[in-house]
Design an enzyme around this catalytic site. Structure first.
Site, mmCIF file in Angstrom:
data_model
loop_
_atom_site.group_PDB
_atom_site.id
_atom_site.type_symbol
_atom_site.label_atom_id
_atom_site.label_comp_id
_atom_site.label_asym_id
_atom_site.label_seq_id
_atom_site.Cartn_x
_atom_site.Cartn_y
_atom_site.Cartn_z
ATOM 1 N N HIS A 1 -7.996 -4.439 -2.731
ATOM 2 C CA HIS A 1 -6.907 -4.146 -1.909
ATOM 3 C C HIS A 1 -6.265 -4.731 -0.603
ATOM 4 C CE1 HIS A 1 -4.080 -0.459 -1.466
ATOM 5 N NE2 HIS A 1 -4.289 -0.545 -0.036
ATOM 6 N N CYS B 1 0.906 -1.084 0.069
ATOM 7 C CA CYS B 1 -0.077 -0.083 0.170
ATOM 8 C C CYS B 1 1.049 1.143 0.001
ATOM 9 C CB CYS B 1 -0.890 0.044 1.175
ATOM 10 S SG CYS B 1 -2.056 1.397 1.028
ATOM 11 N N ASP C 1 -9.714 -3.889 -6.529
ATOM 12 C CA ASP C 1 -9.034 -2.598 -5.738
ATOM 13 C C ASP C 1 -9.752 -1.430 -6.099
ATOM 14 O OD1 ASP C 1 -7.922 -0.749 -4.166
ATOM 15 O OD2 ASP C 1 -5.748 -1.793 -4.473
#
Length: 299
Positions: A267, A175, A232
């Site tokens: 994600h 991330c 995501d």
């Protein structure tokens, strides 16, 4: 940036100190501090589904000097060995919690000196935040990319003096750390390869964030493997396409970079302490990462 955990309180450690007992005390403290959104939304202290033991490893916290500032980091490596390939492990916005430490241990089990530095402790203590928006606004948004790059340079220097062979240097991140992985691969000529897990690729520029991965794609020193999820919602696939186009006209390392996009993965699909975890994609991504590093001389 869709996950939440807490950073480690390392204020009692001295430079070079490493202790598993201290980590146990901090774990108890942080469990007691789990409140609000963090406690309600996620398992306390990011307890991982995968538990990597420390037997046979040198594992624990250390302090890295960055021009007089003592930056905490988690280090894991095969015990008693030197000349090890080095992997920098760059965390999510919540710092080096148990999931990130365990990931470092997984790399150590694969023969690496893995180091996960706390890259935004100067700006604030992530464990004191129960709201995602406040953490981003009050801490993460104030972290200069230049500071991160300098901290990573200091981490590489520390690795070279503590059993690492930095001619075999890799970087990986998740991330927030995935975005920094791309930037560092363009910053440091010593980087042989990178693996970016669902890191943001485009964005508005600012004084603190003057460039994004798409802006440095043509300048990569080491090829980067991007591991992303088609589901995501924070990283649209058209931004992956933009990055692919930027890579195709850049350096040899950029042209050698590639993506694996998992069709049904959201994600943070590698974060095994969260509902977003997708076992099949996470396991395949891990295999891809190890193979990528080996292919490009980080082994």
């Amino acid at each position: 940036m869709l996950n939440k955990s807490q950073t480690q309180d390392l204020s009692a450690l001295l430079p070079g100190q490493s202790t598993e007992q201290g980590a146990t005390r901090r774990t108890a403290l942080k469990a007691a501090l789990g409140v609000g959104y963090a406690a309600a939304a996620l398992p306390v202290m990011a307890q991982t589904a995968i538990k990597t033991p420390t037997d046979g490893l040198l594992a624990g916290e250390v302090m890295i000097d960055v021009n007089g500032y003592a930056m905490p980091a988690y280090r894991a490596a095969p015990a008693g060995k030197t000349g090890l390939p080095v992997v920098l492990v760059l965390s999510e916005i919540f710092g080096v919690h148990e999931y990130i430490a365990d990931t470092a241990r997984r790399f150590a089990r694969a023969g690496y000196l893995a180091i996960a530095p706390e890259l935004f402790v100067r700006q604030g203590d992530a464990q004191s935040y129960g709201e995602m928006a406040k953490l981003i606004a009050e801490v993460i948004s104030k972290v200069p990319d230049a500071q991160v790059l300098a901290d990573l340079d200091a981490t590489v220097k520390w690795a070279a003096a503590n059993g690492g062979d930095t001619s075999k240097l890799g970087v990986t991140g998740f991330c927030w750390g995935g975005r920094q992985t791309w930037l560092y691969a363009a910053h440091n000529p010593a980087v042989k390869a990178g693996v970016a897990w669902y890191g943001r690729l485009v964005g508005q520029t600012s004084e603190l964030n003057p460039k994004h991965p798409v802006d440095v794609a043509a300048k990569l020193h080491g090829p980067v493997l991007g591991l992303y999820g088609a589901a995501d919602t924070g990283i649209p696939l058209d931004t992956v396409d933009k990055m692919k186009s930027a890579l195709s006209v850049g350096s040899a390392a950029g042209k050698a970079s590639t993506f694996v996009v998992y069709p049904d993965a959201p994600h943070a699909f590698h974060a095994d302490y969260r509902p977003s975890f997708r076992k099949e994609a996470a396991e395949d991504g891990w295999k891809q990462a190890l193979a990528w590093f080996k292919q490009h001389g980080v082994a």
